[in-house]
Motif scaffolding. Structure first.
Motif, PDB file in Angstrom:
ATOM      1  N   HIS A 114       0.801  -1.223   0.000  1.00 12.54           N
ATOM      2  CA  HIS A 114       0.000   0.000   0.000  1.00 12.54           C
ATOM      3  C   HIS A 114       0.834   1.274   0.000  1.00 12.54           C
ATOM      4  O   HIS A 114       0.290   2.355   0.150  1.00 12.54           O
ATOM      5  N   LEU A 115       2.150   1.155  -0.167  1.00  3.05           N
ATOM      6  CA  LEU A 115       3.006   2.338  -0.130  1.00  3.05           C
ATOM      7  C   LEU A 115       4.055   2.248  -1.229  1.00  3.05           C
ATOM      8  O   LEU A 115       4.906   1.355  -1.220  1.00  3.05           O
ATOM      9  N   TYR A 116       3.983   3.165  -2.172  1.00  3.17           N
ATOM     10  CA  TYR A 116       4.846   3.185  -3.357  1.00  3.17           C
ATOM     11  C   TYR A 116       5.719   4.432  -3.358  1.00  3.17           C
ATOM     12  O   TYR A 116       5.379   5.447  -2.760  1.00  3.17           O
ATOM     13  N   VAL A 117       6.824   4.370  -4.091  1.00  3.21           N
ATOM     14  CA  VAL A 117       7.710   5.516  -4.282  1.00  3.21           C
ATOM     15  C   VAL A 117       7.788   5.828  -5.771  1.00  3.21           C
ATOM     16  O   VAL A 117       7.972   4.933  -6.592  1.00  3.21           O
ATOM     17  N   ALA A 118       7.639   7.088  -6.106  1.00  2.92           N
ATOM     18  CA  ALA A 118       7.836   7.558  -7.485  1.00  2.92           C
ATOM     19  C   ALA A 118       8.852   8.692  -7.447  1.00  2.92           C
ATOM     20  O   ALA A 118       8.757   9.595  -6.628  1.00  2.92           O
ATOM     21  N   GLY A 119       9.824   8.622  -8.322  1.00  9.01           N
ATOM     22  CA  GLY A 119      10.809   9.695  -8.426  1.00  9.01           C
ATOM     23  C   GLY A 119      12.198   9.267  -8.005  1.00  9.01           C
ATOM     24  O   GLY A 119      12.477   8.076  -7.829  1.00  9.01           O
ATOM     25  N   PRO A 120      13.090  10.225  -7.840  1.00  6.28           N
ATOM     26  CA  PRO A 120      14.503   9.953  -7.617  1.00  6.28           C
ATOM     27  C   PRO A 120      14.838   9.102  -6.392  1.00  6.28           C
ATOM     28  O   PRO A 120      15.868   8.455  -6.378  1.00  6.28           O
ATOM     29  N   ALA A 121      13.993   9.050  -5.390  1.00 11.62           N
ATOM     30  CA  ALA A 121      14.300   8.225  -4.215  1.00 11.62           C
ATOM     31  C   ALA A 121      14.247   6.739  -4.552  1.00 11.62           C
ATOM     32  O   ALA A 121      14.655   5.910  -3.743  1.00 11.62           O
ATOM     33  N   ALA A 122      13.773   6.388  -5.748  1.00 12.07           N
ATOM     34  CA  ALA A 122      13.710   4.995  -6.186  1.00 12.07           C
ATOM     35  C   ALA A 122      14.899   4.615  -7.065  1.00 12.07           C
ATOM     36  O   ALA A 122      14.969   3.512  -7.587  1.00 12.07           O
TER      37      ALA A 122
ATOM     38  N   GLU B 209      19.165   5.765 -13.001  1.00 16.22           N
ATOM     39  CA  GLU B 209      19.052   7.220 -13.152  1.00 16.22           C
ATOM     40  C   GLU B 209      17.597   7.680 -13.204  1.00 16.22           C
ATOM     41  O   GLU B 209      16.869   7.386 -14.137  1.00 16.22           O
ATOM     42  N   LEU B 210      17.182   8.401 -12.186  1.00 19.58           N
ATOM     43  CA  LEU B 210      15.850   9.013 -12.143  1.00 19.58           C
ATOM     44  C   LEU B 210      15.978  10.474 -11.746  1.00 19.58           C
ATOM     45  O   LEU B 210      15.215  10.972 -10.938  1.00 19.58           O
TER      46      LEU B 210
ATOM     47  N   GLN C 196      13.000  10.919 -17.201  1.00 19.47           N
ATOM     48  CA  GLN C 196      13.057   9.660 -16.462  1.00 19.47           C
ATOM     49  C   GLN C 196      12.076   9.667 -15.280  1.00 19.47           C
ATOM     50  O   GLN C 196      11.399   8.675 -15.012  1.00 19.47           O
ATOM     51  N   VAL C 197      12.011  10.785 -14.575  1.00 20.81           N
ATOM     52  CA  VAL C 197      11.105  10.895 -13.433  1.00 20.81           C
ATOM     53  C   VAL C 197       9.657  10.792 -13.901  1.00 20.81           C
ATOM     54  O   VAL C 197       8.846  10.081 -13.302  1.00 20.81           O
ATOM     55  N   ALA C 198       9.329  11.473 -14.990  1.00 20.32           N
ATOM     56  CA  ALA C 198       7.961  11.435 -15.521  1.00 20.32           C
ATOM     57  C   ALA C 198       7.589  10.029 -15.971  1.00 20.32           C
ATOM     58  O   ALA C 198       6.474   9.551 -15.707  1.00 20.32           O
ATOM     59  N   GLU C 199       8.506   9.340 -16.627  1.00 20.39           N
ATOM     60  CA  GLU C 199       8.234   7.981 -17.086  1.00 20.39           C
ATOM     61  C   GLU C 199       8.021   7.036 -15.901  1.00 20.39           C
ATOM     62  O   GLU C 199       7.110   6.210 -15.905  1.00 20.39           O
TER      63      GLU C 199
END
Length: 97
Positions: A55-63, A69-70, A75-78
Motif C-alpha cells: 500500500h506504499l509506493y515511491v515515485a521519483g529519484p528516491a527509487a 538514473e531518475l 526519467q522521473v515522468a516515465e
C-alpha cells in the motif's frame, strides 16, 4: 504514494518528518546504496523486515537505487507514469466494471 523531488534523497528518512516516523516504525527503510528508499520492482516500499508494503509506493529519484538514473525530468515522468498505470491496473482488478 511517496513522490520524491529535489536534492538530497539519501537523507530523506532523516530530513522529512513523516518519512522519519515511517522509518522509525519499520514501515520503510533506506536503500543499501544510501540513495533513497528501498523498493521492489513494483516500486513498493520495503519494510524493516524486508517484506513489500503493498500500500506504499515511491515515485521519483528516491527509487533510483533500484531503477537507476531518475534525476532528469523525462526519467522521473516515465517512472511516475509507470507507477500510476500500475496503481490504476490494481484498482481495476479490485473493482471490475
Amino acid at each position: 504514494l511517496i513522490i520524491t523531488t529535489g536534492p538530497a534523497h539519501g537523507g530523506l528518512l532523516h530530513s522529512d518528518a513523516l518519512l522519519h516516523q515511517l522509518a522509525s516504525a519499520g514501515v520503510v527503510r533506506a536503500d543499501p546504496l544510501g540513495l533513497g528508499i528501498q523498493i521492489n520492482a513494483r516500486s513498493q516500499t520495503l519494510r524493516a523486515d524486508g517484506q513489500a508494503n503493498p500500500h506504499l509506493y515511491v515515485a521519483g529519484p528516491a527509487a533510483r537505487a533500484y531503477f537507476g538514473e531518475l534525476m532528469g525530468l523525462p526519467q522521473v515522468a516515465e517512472h511516475a507514469e509507470n507507477v500510476a498505470r500500475q496503481l490504476l491496473g490494481s484498482e481495476a482488478e479490485r473493482c471490475p466494471a
